[in-house]
Motif scaffolding. Structure first.
Motif, mmCIF file in Angstrom:
data_model
loop_
_atom_site.group_PDB
_atom_site.id
_atom_site.type_symbol
_atom_site.label_atom_id
_atom_site.label_comp_id
_atom_site.label_asym_id
_atom_site.label_seq_id
_atom_site.Cartn_x
_atom_site.Cartn_y
_atom_site.Cartn_z
ATOM 1 N N UNK A 76 0.820 -1.216 0.000
ATOM 2 C CA UNK A 76 0.000 0.000 0.000
ATOM 3 C C UNK A 76 0.848 1.257 0.000
ATOM 4 N N UNK A 77 2.138 1.121 0.233
ATOM 5 C CA UNK A 77 3.031 2.270 0.160
ATOM 6 C C UNK A 77 3.608 2.334 -1.251
ATOM 7 N N UNK A 90 -6.700 -6.979 4.192
ATOM 8 C CA UNK A 90 -7.355 -5.668 4.198
ATOM 9 C C UNK A 90 -6.784 -4.778 5.289
ATOM 10 N N UNK A 91 -6.630 -5.316 6.488
ATOM 11 C CA UNK A 91 -6.077 -4.524 7.594
ATOM 12 C C UNK A 91 -4.664 -4.036 7.276
ATOM 13 N N UNK A 92 -3.839 -4.902 6.720
ATOM 14 C CA UNK A 92 -2.483 -4.500 6.362
ATOM 15 C C UNK A 92 -2.463 -3.437 5.291
ATOM 16 N N UNK A 93 -3.296 -3.606 4.276
ATOM 17 C CA UNK A 93 -3.329 -2.652 3.170
ATOM 18 C C UNK A 93 -3.869 -1.300 3.621
ATOM 19 N N UNK A 94 -4.883 -1.308 4.455
ATOM 20 C CA UNK A 94 -5.417 -0.047 4.988
ATOM 21 C C UNK A 94 -4.385 0.619 5.896
ATOM 22 N N UNK A 95 -3.676 -0.161 6.686
ATOM 23 C CA UNK A 95 -2.619 0.412 7.541
ATOM 24 C C UNK A 95 -1.553 1.102 6.692
ATOM 25 N N UNK A 96 -1.177 0.486 5.578
ATOM 26 C CA UNK A 96 -0.219 1.121 4.670
ATOM 27 C C UNK A 96 -0.759 2.408 4.083
ATOM 28 N N UNK A 97 -2.042 2.432 3.771
ATOM 29 C CA UNK A 97 -2.666 3.646 3.244
ATOM 30 C C UNK A 97 -2.715 4.750 4.296
ATOM 31 N N UNK A 98 -2.912 4.369 5.547
ATOM 32 C CA UNK A 98 -2.901 5.355 6.627
ATOM 33 C C UNK A 98 -1.500 5.953 6.776
ATOM 34 N N UNK A 99 -0.480 5.130 6.596
ATOM 35 C CA UNK A 99 0.900 5.656 6.599
ATOM 36 C C UNK A 99 1.049 6.680 5.476
ATOM 37 N N UNK A 150 -11.067 4.469 -5.529
ATOM 38 C CA UNK A 150 -10.101 3.952 -6.504
ATOM 39 C C UNK A 150 -8.735 3.702 -5.856
ATOM 40 N N UNK A 151 -8.660 3.735 -4.545
ATOM 41 C CA UNK A 151 -7.376 3.550 -3.863
ATOM 42 C C UNK A 151 -6.812 2.145 -4.052
ATOM 43 N N UNK A 152 -7.599 1.211 -4.518
ATOM 44 C CA UNK A 152 -7.128 -0.153 -4.765
ATOM 45 C C UNK A 152 -6.429 -0.286 -6.112
ATOM 46 N N UNK A 153 -6.601 0.686 -6.999
ATOM 47 C CA UNK A 153 -6.080 0.594 -8.360
ATOM 48 C C UNK A 153 -4.545 0.692 -8.343
ATOM 49 N N UNK A 154 -3.867 -0.256 -8.997
ATOM 50 C CA UNK A 154 -2.404 -0.179 -9.061
ATOM 51 C C UNK A 154 -1.935 1.133 -9.693
ATOM 52 N N UNK A 155 -0.815 1.623 -9.258
ATOM 53 C CA UNK A 155 -0.141 2.838 -9.723
ATOM 54 C C UNK A 155 -0.872 4.106 -9.266
ATOM 55 N N UNK A 156 -2.174 4.158 -9.376
ATOM 56 C CA UNK A 156 -2.965 5.345 -9.041
ATOM 57 C C UNK A 156 -3.300 5.413 -7.550
ATOM 58 N N UNK A 157 -3.593 4.278 -6.957
ATOM 59 C CA UNK A 157 -4.120 4.247 -5.596
ATOM 60 C C UNK A 157 -3.198 4.780 -4.526
ATOM 61 N N UNK A 158 -1.923 4.431 -4.583
ATOM 62 C CA UNK A 158 -0.994 4.872 -3.538
ATOM 63 C C UNK A 158 -0.805 6.390 -3.540
ATOM 64 N N UNK A 159 -0.539 7.013 -4.692
ATOM 65 C CA UNK A 159 -0.447 8.472 -4.695
ATOM 66 C C UNK A 159 -1.758 9.147 -4.280
ATOM 67 N N UNK A 160 -2.862 8.511 -4.574
ATOM 68 C CA UNK A 160 -4.162 9.051 -4.191
ATOM 69 C C UNK A 160 -4.289 9.140 -2.669
ATOM 70 N N UNK A 161 -3.813 8.125 -1.977
ATOM 71 C CA UNK A 161 -3.892 8.149 -0.516
ATOM 72 C C UNK A 161 -2.933 9.182 0.081
ATOM 73 N N UNK A 162 -1.804 9.396 -0.578
ATOM 74 C CA UNK A 162 -0.884 10.460 -0.141
ATOM 75 C C UNK A 162 -1.544 11.823 -0.356
#
Length: 155
Positions: free
Chosen positions: A28-29, A58-67, A108-120
């Motif tokens: 997720x990072x 899911x918990x791990x991926x959401x935790x990465x998004x929170x980071x 769309x935070x699950x989408x590869x390439x787009x999702x991680x920058x979106x959460x940032x």
């Protein structure tokens, strides 16, 4: 707490769940890692309950998004440094896109390439944490559910 959990689950199960959680968190990072491959491997092994694997991923991926969200909140103070990862133009374009679609774009935070920058970017634009977590959990949890359903059609 962790040793008691490890005893109740068994060492092999604990290692599997920790591996999946870590893979999902790192994926997720901005680090290139595929948590989906780990999840599919564990699902195909059929040694752990599928719903527990989906929950851990899911918990791990959401935790990465929170980071990522926290990194975004701290990011702008460094935007004029040489090492900053994007130009002012790129940052403005990303902010414009996020403002246009709003918090619903987090689906769309699950989408590869787009999702991680979106959460940032959600962190940069000071998206409140609770709606962020709800939408990202919905998006990422649904992705893992669909992946599990495709992997194990009888789920």
């Amino acid at each position: 707490m962790l040793p008691a959990l490890a005893r109740s689950l068994g060492d092999a199960a604990m290692i599997a769940y920790l591996t999946l959680f870590t893979a999902a968190l790192v994926a997720a990072t901005v680090m290139p890692l595929q948590s989906e491959a780990v999840l599919v491997g564990l699902l195909l092994a059929q040694t752990h309950p599928a719903l527990m694997l989906i929950l851990v991923a899911t918990l791990g991926n959401v935790a990465g998004s929170i980071i990522n969200w926290y990194l975004g909140r701290a990011l702008l103070q460094f935007q004029h440094r040489r090492w900053f990862p994007c130009s002012t133009r790129q940052l403005d374009r990303a902010q414009h896109w996020y403002r246009r679609w709003g918090r619903w774009s987090l689906l769309a935070s699950w989408v590869p390439v787009v999702g991680d920058p979106l959460t940032v970017m959600a962190g940069v634009l000071r998206e409140p944490l609770l709606p962020f977590v709800v939408l990202v959990t919905l998006a990422k949890g649904t992705r893992y559910l669909v992946l599990a359903a495709l992997t194990l059609p009888w789920l």
